[in-house]
Scaffold this motif. Structure first.
Motif, PDB file in Angstrom:
ATOM      1  N   LYS B 270       0.817  -1.220   0.000  1.00 31.51           N
ATOM      2  CA  LYS B 270       0.000   0.000   0.000  1.00 31.51           C
ATOM      3  C   LYS B 270       0.848   1.267   0.000  1.00 31.51           C
ATOM      4  O   LYS B 270       0.392   2.341  -0.377  1.00 31.51           O
ATOM      5  CB  LYS B 270      -0.913   0.013   1.231  1.00 31.51           C
ATOM      6  CG  LYS B 270      -2.130  -0.849   1.059  1.00 31.51           C
ATOM      7  CD  LYS B 270      -3.120  -0.586   2.163  1.00 31.51           C
ATOM      8  CE  LYS B 270      -4.483  -1.145   1.813  1.00 31.51           C
ATOM      9  NZ  LYS B 270      -5.402  -0.988   2.960  1.00 31.51           N
ATOM     10  N   SER B 271       2.083   1.161   0.457  1.00 38.72           N
ATOM     11  CA  SER B 271       2.949   2.336   0.494  1.00 38.72           C
ATOM     12  C   SER B 271       3.561   2.655  -0.856  1.00 38.72           C
ATOM     13  O   SER B 271       4.126   3.731  -1.041  1.00 38.72           O
ATOM     14  CB  SER B 271       4.088   2.114   1.496  1.00 38.72           C
ATOM     15  OG  SER B 271       3.571   2.075   2.798  1.00 38.72           O
ATOM     16  N   ILE B 272       3.475   1.713  -1.798  1.00 39.83           N
ATOM     17  CA  ILE B 272       4.060   1.971  -3.117  1.00 39.83           C
ATOM     18  C   ILE B 272       3.226   3.041  -3.813  1.00 39.83           C
ATOM     19  O   ILE B 272       2.002   2.952  -3.833  1.00 39.83           O
ATOM     20  CB  ILE B 272       4.086   0.677  -3.960  1.00 39.83           C
ATOM     21  CG1 ILE B 272       4.921  -0.385  -3.239  1.00 39.83           C
ATOM     22  CG2 ILE B 272       4.615   0.940  -5.359  1.00 39.83           C
ATOM     23  CD1 ILE B 272       4.904  -1.746  -3.912  1.00 39.83           C
ATOM     24  N   PRO B 273       3.873   4.086  -4.358  1.00 40.67           N
ATOM     25  CA  PRO B 273       3.099   5.139  -5.026  1.00 40.67           C
ATOM     26  C   PRO B 273       2.202   4.555  -6.123  1.00 40.67           C
ATOM     27  O   PRO B 273       2.599   3.627  -6.838  1.00 40.67           O
ATOM     28  CB  PRO B 273       4.177   6.037  -5.638  1.00 40.67           C
ATOM     29  CG  PRO B 273       5.400   5.762  -4.867  1.00 40.67           C
ATOM     30  CD  PRO B 273       5.308   4.350  -4.396  1.00 40.67           C
ATOM     31  N   ALA B 274       1.014   5.127  -6.215  1.00 37.32           N
ATOM     32  CA  ALA B 274       0.036   4.615  -7.172  1.00 37.32           C
ATOM     33  C   ALA B 274       0.538   4.713  -8.603  1.00 37.32           C
ATOM     34  O   ALA B 274       0.108   3.959  -9.474  1.00 37.32           O
ATOM     35  CB  ALA B 274      -1.270   5.394  -7.021  1.00 37.32           C
ATOM     36  N   PRO B 855      13.947   2.370  -2.691  1.00 38.44           N
ATOM     37  CA  PRO B 855      13.155   1.736  -3.748  1.00 38.44           C
ATOM     38  C   PRO B 855      13.310   2.423  -5.098  1.00 38.44           C
ATOM     39  O   PRO B 855      12.932   1.846  -6.110  1.00 38.44           O
ATOM     40  CB  PRO B 855      11.721   1.860  -3.234  1.00 38.44           C
ATOM     41  CG  PRO B 855      11.741   3.001  -2.282  1.00 38.44           C
ATOM     42  CD  PRO B 855      13.111   3.008  -1.672  1.00 38.44           C
ATOM     43  N   SER B 856      13.879   3.619  -5.127  1.00 37.00           N
ATOM     44  CA  SER B 856      14.033   4.285  -6.415  1.00 37.00           C
ATOM     45  C   SER B 856      15.447   4.145  -6.965  1.00 37.00           C
ATOM     46  O   SER B 856      15.868   4.899  -7.821  1.00 37.00           O
ATOM     47  CB  SER B 856      13.642   5.757  -6.297  1.00 37.00           C
ATOM     48  OG  SER B 856      14.359   6.364  -5.257  1.00 37.00           O
ATOM     49  N   SER B 882      10.636  -4.090   2.269  1.00 29.24           N
ATOM     50  CA  SER B 882       9.434  -3.268   2.259  1.00 29.24           C
ATOM     51  C   SER B 882       9.750  -1.923   1.636  1.00 29.24           C
ATOM     52  O   SER B 882      10.910  -1.498   1.628  1.00 29.24           O
ATOM     53  CB  SER B 882       8.873  -3.096   3.674  1.00 29.24           C
ATOM     54  OG  SER B 882       9.795  -2.423   4.480  1.00 29.24           O
ATOM     55  N   TYR B 883       8.713  -1.277   1.126  1.00 34.08           N
ATOM     56  CA  TYR B 883       8.897   0.020   0.480  1.00 34.08           C
ATOM     57  C   TYR B 883       9.315   1.057   1.519  1.00 34.08           C
ATOM     58  O   TYR B 883       8.700   1.158   2.573  1.00 34.08           O
ATOM     59  CB  TYR B 883       7.595   0.445  -0.206  1.00 34.08           C
ATOM     60  CG  TYR B 883       7.760   1.678  -1.053  1.00 34.08           C
ATOM     61  CD1 TYR B 883       8.283   1.589  -2.339  1.00 34.08           C
ATOM     62  CD2 TYR B 883       7.417   2.931  -0.559  1.00 34.08           C
ATOM     63  CE1 TYR B 883       8.467   2.720  -3.100  1.00 34.08           C
ATOM     64  CE2 TYR B 883       7.594   4.069  -1.319  1.00 34.08           C
ATOM     65  CZ  TYR B 883       8.117   3.960  -2.597  1.00 34.08           C
ATOM     66  OH  TYR B 883       8.300   5.086  -3.355  1.00 34.08           O
ATOM     67  N   ASN B 884      10.380   1.804   1.242  1.00 35.48           N
ATOM     68  CA  ASN B 884      10.949   2.771   2.203  1.00 35.48           C
ATOM     69  C   ASN B 884      11.314   2.115   3.525  1.00 35.48           C
ATOM     70  O   ASN B 884      11.065   2.647   4.603  1.00 35.48           O
ATOM     71  CB  ASN B 884       9.985   3.934   2.478  1.00 35.48           C
ATOM     72  CG  ASN B 884      10.070   4.988   1.395  1.00 35.48           C
ATOM     73  OD1 ASN B 884      10.922   4.918   0.517  1.00 35.48           O
ATOM     74  ND2 ASN B 884       9.184   5.955   1.453  1.00 35.48           N
TER      75      ASN B 884
END
Lengths: 545, 973
Positions: B270-274, B855-856, B882-884
């Motif tokens: 859910k934390s991954i940007p849309a 993540p980037s 996990s994201y971030n």
């Protein structure tokens, strides 16, 4: 003949200079200080010089744990841990902040160790300036590494009080109260010794009084806070900027800003390394190709500052519009604190949008002063909507650039951060009055600041329109609006026992264990003592829990 | 072969006997010094008729004819053939040109290998020339036991890091001293490898004491070429060219799909940007492939050598050009050298030398860091081939910082030019047969200018409307050495000695300016509309020394040497300026002893040495309290405390003992074994204060470090002189044990991710100890050690994990192997280097193996055996991602500490000497062609690009030594 040549050569070679006396070109030594007139003044300015390195991380450790900022991604930079409250003992930002603070403290100790009070007016002035700078350092150290004064200050540990000029001295941490007492004593002494007002970029009797006023409001001595705020306000040395030239807080030459009591002077071009990429402002905005532009104004700040369209403090927000878009969007926040939007069309005072094929209007409510606030109902819930042209985003976070820390004299990210300015003194007086029960006097000062910000009379506070709010609530709300990105907000919340609300879009919520709110009782409100410092002190320093 | 010959000879003898008239010849065979040569073989040529000399060197031979030709031979001596016209004959045998006779430059003087009592290794021109590099430091790798050469960067023109016998200093330099033609160089010299005659590496104190304070880390002595033989001059041309390929090692990054799959493993989707949807898969860009290339390299040199009875002359010129294996970087170097020895009279010789080099670099190098971190989901070009500028906005960009480095790179560049000139005015005067005067007078001028350009259109130039930076720095080094030499023989006693006075000083100055507001294409600050910034500094140092050395040799059996140097350095306070350094050493040529007559052994030597050398602090003004003047406030000068004073700071001294054993068998096998023990006392340390002190720290002499080790090398001619195929091989290996014996008050000194601690290696890693993944929840784990009980528990909280010692960054042993096979003009040679036991911190993994913390950023592909934790894969090497991610799994810990052992094919070379007839027809003296490959193969467990570069260079965005293939032609006429 040939022998002659040889002897000549040998003699020539042997006669070349054979001295082993070499002294540095890039530094003064103890000997050269003794033999140089004005060396003391050069050393005195050395402490001001170090302030320029100090202030960068001062900003990051004081401002990022507040609620005025929203980071749009992750970063290798340790400031990420300041912003997310995911504390790290190896945080290089905190370590650098600690190191520069003590570098200035030691610099002041070296000068104070050489001078005696009462010898001359010029030496008294230097003593006073150094007492002020040392107090300023300890004031922030005690607040970054020690818990607020209202939480058992005689027990809680802060930082070691280094007061002598001895680099070999390694001391344990003092309590919060001991540090505050030292600061108070030093500032009172400085107040007496100052005998010259140079300008607002040097320590002065007024900067010492302004810091004392702040110290008293932090320690709950409201009467004294009132007294010292009044001393500065009534000195006549300072005046508020008008709404029209309000942006000069950032863009003007600091000593020409009549509101500044003490600011750290950055000189155009000279104090502008690496094209401004590593300045405070560079994280907030990308201007003329300089700056990361990764941390934006928080949604909660935006909603506050946009309540009255006249509020000049919104001039420090620069929304980054996507490709000069002419499409309006209603931006709102979803239940999981992410930005979302619908395209809207302006029709008079209304904005219309299409939902499931049907045309709808944003809900419109008056702000009480002739302008509208808009709301959108999504998922059965009415949400605040901010209408802007389509904005650029980074990882879904809208680019509301903050420009309050940029643009001095037209240079992209040059900034001379103010430490004390007159607006804060009015708000200290307001807070003291609010706490002393003088609501009317408190609101007068708050309204003075609001009026200066351009807010119409209908938007000012009266005893009647406070509703459920207390006078202290509105003082703190005004401090948030007026003093944003000047290193106050985190302390303002916790020293008053308030809870920090961080339920707004930002990557502080996308970490593994996020803090939606931070309680004043939480251990995370103080930073860890840098691990490296504990090691270097041979564990004389102890760690925060 | 020999047996056949003997049989044939026997048959001849048999017939001969019947028909020949007999004559008796008598004679005596002696050495040059008159000693009898015992057991020498005396054979009548063309017969099997022979005898041996007796204990007094005398022989008697019944010859078959009146004026016989005889051959006298003995191991270790040159064979003599002669016609005997009268009897008795006296024959003097010269020594064979074995390596014992080779002259070795030992610093200020030259000695025969067989007389050297210190630990000195010589590398000849031939051995140096296999690997292609403009820098001599790179050419020494794997060739000398105990000399560790590491290429920290693969960028053209970069120097290697050299460590001789381990590290003996905490904060002073550990780099060896370079000496070129007797002159102490500042740093590693700019020199054309083709100009080098020999390189001597001085390893122990007996060898380095003559350089006193400068020689603590070993000395590399380079001697450039001069004409040796008189006669017609020789003109030589060497041409080589080739290509350098980017060397990715084990470091592989993800492609678009792999990155997407990695995202799907995040535990907090859910934390991954849309905005990150499957659309990302439409782009799969390989940034690394775009930015790297096969960079061309060319090396052309010509030299002329000639000698008359009065003058010998050597001149050379070289042009070297290399493009980086990372695109956009060009390195050019022109060098010229002239060495002249001219006898003005029988007593006076002038020896002027001139060496100049001009190096220029053009830097538009693609950013390695960006190539690694940029996402495969982003492409730098638009559909119509234009370079995108995501900073300008309006472009979907997944990577961090909205940065497409290619955008600025198309406009901006930097250039550098270095002009380096060394001029010697040397002369010698022979006073009489015993005394001579040598004078070395050197002036070195090094001037570097550089500029960098930011275009007004580029992102970095936008704010200033473009800017230009111009920088210039220069160093002037003066070096004078006046030496009186003595040499004499008293019967069996040889004595040589020298006494010298030496002075050198150094001064560095620099100035730089940046201007802003420029017209595109400008190259000078003058064209800028306004001033932006300035810089400029100066520093200096001086040394003054007296040197004395005496050598004594007895009868080719015993050699003794004693050296003393009084050194003064400007880097110390007045009371501690001078230091005394001495060394004594001896060697015993056992094989020359009468009692030792083992035929198989042609060399058996024992060497023993002990001495003391020193080291100076890196800080040039170490005794002073320094208030730096670089600051200002509001345009007024400001001084800030930095280094704290210590007027008593003094020399760091190393006491060094060396035991060497040399063994030569059958003239084909040579073994060398050295044992050493070097104790460094008064360790110069920059003690960092806790930040509460304000001052940064101070220099102090504290503690001691010990380096002891073993070095072994063997060189063999595996197939002998008579075989059509020649085959030789060499192997060397060294082990060094480093230990800190004491520190100030016994207290550890932190040094970043390392720590100095009594009883431990100086290069000990100190960080949190990784304890793998918690199989229950996929969380990272580290060890937490209870300070009082020592009990170890596991924690998933990084902050509460304990800092501890987790390994060392120096190898347990390292060395090289080389071999050479020759057949009918073809020569195939190979050179392997190896290192075992060093651990490198692979810091790139903090970014590229980050479990979602970044993540980037593009991520590293898993090595074999690595896996990510999931509910169905609980026994994993990598924690749940996990994201971030903020669980600090990617923060510094022994998780990224990796075994940097390696075995590397440093070079393989095939050359062909073009046959005689063709060479003669073209009126050439010789001609050869070759093909050569550098760094073609490596075996290592290290997951990065290059285990070597990780130890000494940048482990974040590594530029590994490239793979290089080159072709060359050498012609002499």
């Amino acid at each position: 003949m040939k022998k002659k040549i040889i002897y000549t050569l040998i003699c020539g070679v042997l006669a070349t200079s054979c001295s082993l006396d070499k002294t540095p070109y890039t530094a003064l030594t103890n000997e050269s200080i003794k033999n140089t007139q004005g060396a003391l003044e050069v050393l005195n300015l050395g402490n001001y010089h170090t302030l320029k390195s100090w202030v960068e991380n001062w900003h990051r450790v004081t401002e990022y744990p507040g609620d005025n900022v929203a980071l749009s991604g992750t970063t290798t930079d340790n400031l990420f841990y300041n912003y997310t409250y995911q504390r790290l003992v190896t945080n290089s930002r905190v370590n650098d902040y600690w190191s520069n603070s003590y570098k200035i403290i030691a610099g002041t100790n070296a000068i104070l160790g050489q001078l005696k009070e009462g010898e001359s007016t010029s030496s008294d002035q230097i003593i006073a300036e150094n007492l002020y700078l040392r107090s300023l350092m300890y004031f922030y150290l005690v607040n970054v590494f020690g818990k607020p004064y209202n939480q058992n200050p005689a027990q809680n540990l802060a930082v070691p009080l280094q007061l002598s000029d001895d680099p070999f001295e390694v001391l344990p941490r003092n309590t919060v109260k001991e540090v505050y007492d030292q600061i108070e004593g030093d500032l009172l002494k400085a107040e007496k010794l100052f005998n010259q007002y140079k300008s607002s970029i040097y320590g002065s009797v007024y900067s010492a009084q302004a810091l004392l006023a702040r110290l008293y409001i932090y320690t709950g001595n409201n009467q004294k806070a009132l007294e010292y705020a009044n001393k500065v306000i009534s000195s006549g040395k300072f005046s508020l900027l008008t709404a029209a030239n309000y942006t000069q807080i950032a863009t003007g030459v600091p000593e020409n800003n009549p509101e500044n009591i003490f600011a750290i002077r950055f000189v155009k071009d000279v104090d502008y390394a690496s094209n401004g990429w590593y300045t405070i402002g560079s994280l907030y905005a990308s201007i003329s190709g300089s700056g990361w532009g990764e941390m934006y104004a928080s949604r909660t700040y935006l909603e506050e500052v946009r309540k009255y369209p006249e509020d000049v403090r919104y001039k420090f927000i620069a929304p980054k519009i996507l490709n000069n878009s002419t499409q309006l969007q209603a931006y709102y926040v979803t239940d999981d604190y992410k930005y979302a939007s619908v395209p809207v069309q302006k029709e008079g005072d209304d904005y219309t949008y299409t939902e499931s094929g049907a045309s709808k209007k944003l809900t419109r409510k008056s702000n009480g002063a002739g302008a509208w606030l808009y709301y959108i109902t999504i998922g059965g819930k009415e949400r605040s909507a901010l209408v802007d042209y389509t904005l650029e985003n980074r990882n879904g976070f809208l680019k509301y650039y903050i420009t309050k820390c940029s643009g001095q004299e037209g240079q992209a990210h040059l900034w001379s951060p103010p430490i004390s300015r007159l607006a804060e003194l009015y708000l200290i007086r307001a807070e003291a009055n609010a706490k002393l029960g003088n609501t009317a006097a408190a609101l007068t000062d708050v309204n003075l600041i609001r009026t200066r910000a351009g807010i119409p009379a209908a938007g000012l506070w009266t005893a009647d329109n406070l509703g459920t709010k207390t006078a202290l609530d509105v003082v703190l709300a005004e401090r948030k609006l007026e003093l944003a990105w000047e290193g106050h907000r985190k302390f303002d919340v916790f020293r008053n026992g308030y809870t920090l609300d961080r339920k707004y879009p930002g990557t502080h919520l996308s970490v593994t264990t996020p803090f939606y709110t931070v309680e004043p009782s939480s251990k995370v409100i103080v930073e860890f003592i840098p691990e490296q410092q504990i090691v270097l002190s041979k564990k004389i320093l102890t760690q925060n829990e | 072969m020999k047996v056949k010959f003997l049989l044939l000879s026997f048959m001849f003898l048999f017939f001969h006997e019947l028909m020949a008239q007999k004559t008796t010849i008598r004679g005596k065979v002696v050495e040059a010094n008159g000693d009898p040569v015992i057991g020498a073989s005396v054979v009548e040529i063309g017969t099997t008729n022979g005898t041996m000399t007796n204990a007094t060197g005398e022989f008697s031979l019944e010859a078959g004819k009146p004026r016989p030709r005889i051959r006298i031979s003995s191991i270790g001596y040159k064979t003599v053939e002669m016609e005997v016209t009268s009897s008795p004959v006296n024959v003097t045998l010269g020594y064979e040109d074995s390596h014992l006779d080779e002259l070795v430059v030992t610093g200020y003087s030259t000695q025969k290998q067989g007389e050297i009592s210190a630990s000195i290794v010589k590398v000849s021109q031939k051995e140096l020339k296999d690997v292609k590099s403009p820098n001599v430091s790179n050419l020494l790798q794997g060739k000398i036991a105990g000399v560790n050469v590491v290429n920290g960067s693969g960028r053209p023109g970069e120097n290697a890091t050299i460590r001789i016998r381990g590290r003996s200093s905490i904060s002073s330099s550990s780099d060896p001293l370079w000496v070129v033609d007797g002159v102490i160089a500042h740093g590693s010299p700019n020199i054309n490898p083709n100009d080098i005659e020999t390189v001597s590496v001085l390893k122990d104190a007996a060898a380095t004491t003559q350089y006193g304070s400068r020689g603590a880390n070993g000395v590399i002595v380079i001697t450039t070429r001069r004409a040796a033989n008189s006669g017609a001059g020789t003109f030589t041309v060497n041409i080589a060219s080739g290509a350098s390929h980017y060397n990715q090692g084990n470091f592989k990054l993800m492609n678009s799909q792999q990155m997407w799959d990695y995202y799907q493993t995040f535990t907090n989707p859910k934390s991954i940007p849309a905005a990150i949807t499957q659309d990302v898969l439409k782009t799969n860009y390989n940034w690394l492939a775009n930015g790297t290339q096969a960079g061309a390299y060319r090396d052309v040199s010509g030299s002329y050598m000639g000698k008359t009875d009065k003058t010998s002359f050597y001149a050379s010129g070289n042009y070297y050009k290399e493009e980086g294996s990372v695109k956009g970087y060009e390195y050019d170097r022109l060098t010229a050298r002239m060495n002249i020895d001219h006898k003005l009279t029988s007593k006076l010789s002038f020896k002027p030398k001139l060496n100049a080099s001009f190096t220029s670099t053009d830097n538009r190098q693609h950013s390695l860091y960006d190539m690694y971190l940029n996402m495969p989901w982003d492409a730098p070009y638009s559909a119509d081939g234009k370079i995108l500028n995501p900073q300008a906005g309006g472009i979907t960009w997944y990577g961090r910082d909205n940065r497409n480095y290619l955008y600025d790179q198309q406009f901006n560049y930097s250039k550098g030019q270095t002009f380096d000139i060394q001029s010697n005015f040397d002369f010698s005067y022979k006073i009489n047969n015993q005394f001579s005067l040598e004078s070395m007078n050197n002036l070195a001028y090094y001037n570097q200018t550089s500029m960098s350009y930011s275009d007004p259109q580029s992102n970095s130039g936008l704010a200033n409307k473009g800017s230009i930076y111009q920088f210039s720095n220069r160093r002037i080094v003066r070096f004078f050495n006046q030496m009186l030499k003595y040499g004499n023989s008293f019967g069996k006693h040889d004595v040589s000695a020298f006494v010298a006075y030496e002075y050198s000083d150094y001064v560095y100055t620099s100035v730089g300016l940046t201007g802003k507001g420029i017209a595109p294409g400008s190259q000078i600050v003058d064209n800028a509309a306004d001033f932006l910034s300035k810089e400029g500094t100066k520093n200096d140092y001086a040394f003054q020394s007296g040197i004395f050395q005496v050598n004594y040799g007895f009868h080719n059996r015993y050699n003794l040497q004693a050296s003393y140097r009084l050194d003064g350095s400007s880097r110390f306070g007045e009371s501690k300026r001078y230091g005394n350094f001495y060394a004594v050493s001896g060697a015993w040529n056992i094989h020359n002893e009468d009692f030792f007559k083992v035929k198989a052994v042609d060399n058996l030597r024992l060497r023993l040495s002990y001495g003391e050398v020193g080291n100076v602090p890196t800080g040039l003004y170490s005794s002073y309290s320094l208030y730096s003047l670089s600051g200002q406030y509001n345009g007024q000068p400001a001084a800030v405390p930095g280094q704290y004073q210590n007027p008593l700071v003094s020399w760091e001294k190393s006491k060094d003992a060396n035991l060497g054993l040399e063994l030569g068998l059958y003239n084909r096998l040579d073994f060398t074994l050295d044992l050493y023990n070097k104790n460094t006392d008064g360790l110069l340390t920059y003690i960092t204060f806790p930040s509460t002190a304000g001052w940064s720290g101070y220099y102090q002499n504290i503690g001691s470090v010990q380096n002891k080790g073993v070095e072994f090398s063997v060189n063999a001619s595996l197939l002998g002189k008579n075989s059509p195929v020649s085959w030789s091989a060499g192997f060397n290996i060294a082990h060094n044990k480093n230990q800190i014996n004491s520190l100030k008050d016994g207290v550890d000194i932190p040094a970043g991710n390392k720590r100095y601690s009594e009883g431990r290696n100086i290069d000990s890693w100190y960080m949190r100890k990784w304890a793998g993944v918690n199989p229950e929840n996929g969380a990272p784990q580290w060890e937490a050690v209870n300070a009082t009980t020592g009990e170890v528990t596991l924690t998933s909280n990084y902050n509460s994990a304990t800092l501890q010692f987790v390994g060392v960054s120096t190898p347990k042993f390292q060395g090289g192997f080389n071999t050479q096979v020759g057949f009918k003009g073809f020569t195939l040679s190979g050179n392997l280097a190896f290192s075992k036991g060093a651990y490198a911190y692979h810091s790139a993994r903090e970014l590229f193996d980050s479990d979602g913390a970044y993540p980037s950023y593009n991520q590293l592909m898993f090595k074999d055996g690595w896996s990510r934790w999931s509910a169905s894969n609980k026994d994993a090497t990598h924690p749940a991602a996990s994201y971030n991610n903020t669980n600090a799994s990617n923060k510094t810990s022994s998780r990224y500490l990796e075994d940097a052992s390696f075995l590397r094919l440093r070079n393989v070379n095939l050359s062909y000497d073009i046959a005689g007839s063709l060479v003669q027809r073209l009126k050439l003296k010789s001609a050869s062609v070759y093909v050569s490959g550098d760094n073609l193969w490596i075996a290592t467990p290290f997951s990065g690009m290059d285990p070597e570069a990780a130890l000494y260079g940048d482990a974040t965005s590594q530029y590994a030594s490239p793979k290089r293939v080159s072709f060359g032609l050498n012609v002499s006429f």
